[in-house]
Scaffold this motif. Structure first.
Motif, PDB file in Angstrom:
ATOM      1  N   VAL A 189      14.693 -14.358   1.152  1.00 30.56           N
ATOM      2  CA  VAL A 189      13.381 -14.504   1.126  1.00 30.56           C
ATOM      3  C   VAL A 189      12.458 -13.671   0.914  1.00 30.56           C
ATOM      4  N   ILE A 190      11.820 -13.384  -0.296  1.00 30.08           N
ATOM      5  CA  ILE A 190      10.832 -12.174  -0.680  1.00 30.08           C
ATOM      6  C   ILE A 190       9.621 -12.382  -0.005  1.00 30.08           C
ATOM      7  N   LEU A 191       8.997 -11.095   0.688  1.00 27.19           N
ATOM      8  CA  LEU A 191       7.839 -11.199   1.214  1.00 27.19           C
ATOM      9  C   LEU A 191       7.045 -10.131   1.061  1.00 27.19           C
ATOM     10  N   PRO A 192       5.819 -10.022   1.277  1.00 32.95           N
ATOM     11  CA  PRO A 192       5.157  -8.722   0.680  1.00 32.95           C
ATOM     12  C   PRO A 192       5.220  -7.892   2.058  1.00 32.95           C
ATOM     13  N   ILE A 245       7.295 -15.947  -0.423  1.00 37.85           N
ATOM     14  CA  ILE A 245       6.047 -15.955   0.515  1.00 37.85           C
ATOM     15  C   ILE A 245       5.022 -15.284  -0.370  1.00 37.85           C
ATOM     16  N   LEU A 246       3.890 -16.118  -0.285  1.00 31.60           N
ATOM     17  CA  LEU A 246       2.559 -15.567  -0.871  1.00 31.60           C
ATOM     18  C   LEU A 246       1.561 -16.049   0.151  1.00 31.60           C
ATOM     19  N   PRO A 247       1.349 -14.935   1.244  1.00 31.31           N
ATOM     20  CA  PRO A 247       0.499 -14.997   2.448  1.00 31.31           C
ATOM     21  C   PRO A 247      -1.058 -14.396   2.096  1.00 31.31           C
ATOM     22  N   TYR A 248      -1.751 -15.248   1.410  1.00 26.64           N
ATOM     23  CA  TYR A 248      -2.972 -14.768   0.934  1.00 26.64           C
ATOM     24  C   TYR A 248      -4.183 -15.871   0.932  1.00 26.64           C
ATOM     25  N   LEU A 266       6.629 -20.415  -0.483  1.00 26.40           N
ATOM     26  CA  LEU A 266       5.856 -20.564   0.540  1.00 26.40           C
ATOM     27  C   LEU A 266       4.445 -20.066   0.469  1.00 26.40           C
ATOM     28  N   SER A 267       3.431 -20.781   0.349  1.00 19.17           N
ATOM     29  CA  SER A 267       2.134 -20.277  -0.079  1.00 19.17           C
ATOM     30  C   SER A 267       1.259 -20.491   1.391  1.00 19.17           C
ATOM     31  N   ASP A 268       1.083 -19.385   2.288  1.00 19.57           N
ATOM     32  CA  ASP A 268       0.399 -19.399   3.451  1.00 19.57           C
ATOM     33  C   ASP A 268      -1.011 -19.179   3.238  1.00 19.57           C
ATOM     34  N   ILE A 282       1.204 -24.111   3.319  1.00 20.14           N
ATOM     35  CA  ILE A 282       0.759 -24.202   4.771  1.00 20.14           C
ATOM     36  C   ILE A 282      -0.872 -24.013   4.892  1.00 20.14           C
ATOM     37  N   ASN A 283      -1.479 -24.934   5.730  1.00 19.84           N
ATOM     38  CA  ASN A 283      -2.817 -24.616   5.937  1.00 19.84           C
ATOM     39  C   ASN A 283      -3.082 -25.109   7.513  1.00 19.84           C
TER      40      ASN A 283
END
Length: 384
Positions: free
Chosen positions: A116-119, A166-169, A198-200, A228-229
């Protein structure tokens, strides 16, 4: 019999945010800027809806995916706000907060040894769940790109094992957001790849300039993206624990099984409160957002006057200033700040190793608290 406990569980740790929050609780006269929680009360009309649900005995199990009225309201909400199109019957699950939504998403799509790639730096709630699934988190250094996970960075780190990105923005802890130009580059990169996103988007209502855009609205991305919201940040409902998970039907029908055996359903009372929030309260976040932006501008300006380098946030309610010039570990810096100045922030190391050299502070506090905290912090830095 401790040796019989699941090794994946023993290998994860309690959130560094909570660790430090608990640590500083023993100190007196501390101004805490640690917890990412709105300081506004839940809107009155939302609380009244929750009370009414109790009085009307709406306190029984609901359908696993949530009450139909809330699912319909939630899909209409994201359509009006972000031009997202989901079927309330088959493409939405009401979860117990965004955190449980993340959990059931990962447990549905991840397998042992997938990546899983995440920033990095990043919210600490993803990595433990990835590891519990037997998968491998791959943190990508975003410190040179304004804390944005770019298409170029993603491309360099994709392998045959990559299962999810994962794009947590807008971001916790940095407040960074991804511009449409970068979202489109990422979409172009992933068009022909069997990789989930997975867009948080839990902070989607707290974007200061322009409107939030989801990568799920771009060509070819809807079928790859789990969004995810929820209402925790937008409607100051953290304790009500209502999250919203959107995705294509083929994923959601599998995720619903995990959700069903995990929790059965979200709180019935909370669901009726969330229904009120997403209908009558569709724009409740606007007034809060104005105040958050005022606070952000104030704290951002004060940090700059103190000589701290900090990226100006695009949303959420966090600032992530660099403390590298003080040649101290972020934990040591934060503890010294508590002990000598009575101000609590979160060590950057709580947000992965790539957060070392920074601290996170939340400006989800009233202006009087923020002014006092900045005055104390300024005196502390002058004497450091």
């Amino acid at each position: 019999m401790e040796h019989l406990i699941n090794s994946n569980v023993k290998d994860i740790e309690i959130s560094g945010i909570r660790k430090f929050f608990n640590l500083v609780a023993k100190y007196d006269d501390v101004l805490s800027l640690t917890i990412g929680q709105p300081d506004f009360p839940t809107p009155t009309h939302v609380k009244e809806a929750g009370k009414a649900a109790i009085e009307m005995n709406k306190t029984v199990y609901t359908p696993n995916a949530g009450i139909p009225e809330l699912r319909k309201a939630a899909t209409e909400f994201v359509t009006k706000k972000y031009k997202m199109d989901y079927d309330p019957e088959t493409e939405l699950i009401v979860s117990i907060g965004a955190s449980q939504g993340i959990d059931i998403a990962f447990r549905t799509i991840l397998e042992p040894e997938t990546e899983v790639i995440l920033p990095g730096p990043v919210y600490p709630g993803y990595e433990p769940i990835i590891k519990l699934c037997g998968a491998i988190p791959v943190h990508i250094d975003t410190r040179e790109t304004g804390f944005q996970l770019t298409a170029d960075l993603i491309e360099k780190n994709i392998t045959e094992k990559t299962r999810c990105i994962i794009l947590p923005y807008p971001s916790n802890p940095t407040g960074a957001a991804l511009p449409e130009t970068e979202l489109r580059k990422i979409a172009d990169l992933l068009q022909d790849k069997d990789i989930f996103i997975l867009s948080d988007e839990i902070y989607s209502e707290l974007v200061f300039e322009g409107k939030h855009q989801s990568i799920a609205t771009l060509p070819g991305m809807r079928e790859k993206t789990i969004v995810i919201n929820g209402v925790s940040k937008s409607h100051s409902m953290t304790g009500w624990r209502i999250g919203l998970v959107f995705g294509p039907e083929y994923v959601m029908k599998q995720m619903l099984k995990v959700h069903q055996y995990n929790v059965s359903c979200a709180s019935s009372v909370s669901q009726y409160a969330a229904l009120q929030a997403l209908t009558t309260g569709i724009n409740d976040a606007e007034d809060m957002k104005v105040q958050y932006q005022e606070r952000m501008n104030y704290v951002y300006g004060r940090l700059g006057e103190m000589g701290l380098e900090v990226v100006k946030p695009s949303g959420a309610f966090y600032l992530f200033p660099s403390i590298e010039k003080y040649k101290m570990k972020s934990f040591d810096f934060a503890l010294k700040l508590v002990e000598e100045a009575g101000v609590a922030v979160v060590p950057g190391s709580a947000f992965s190793e790539l957060g070392e050299g920074y601290v996170r502070l939340s400006y989800a506090y009233d202006m009087q608290t923020l002014e006092k905290a900045m005055d104390r912090m300024e005196r502390f830095l002058k004497n450091l």
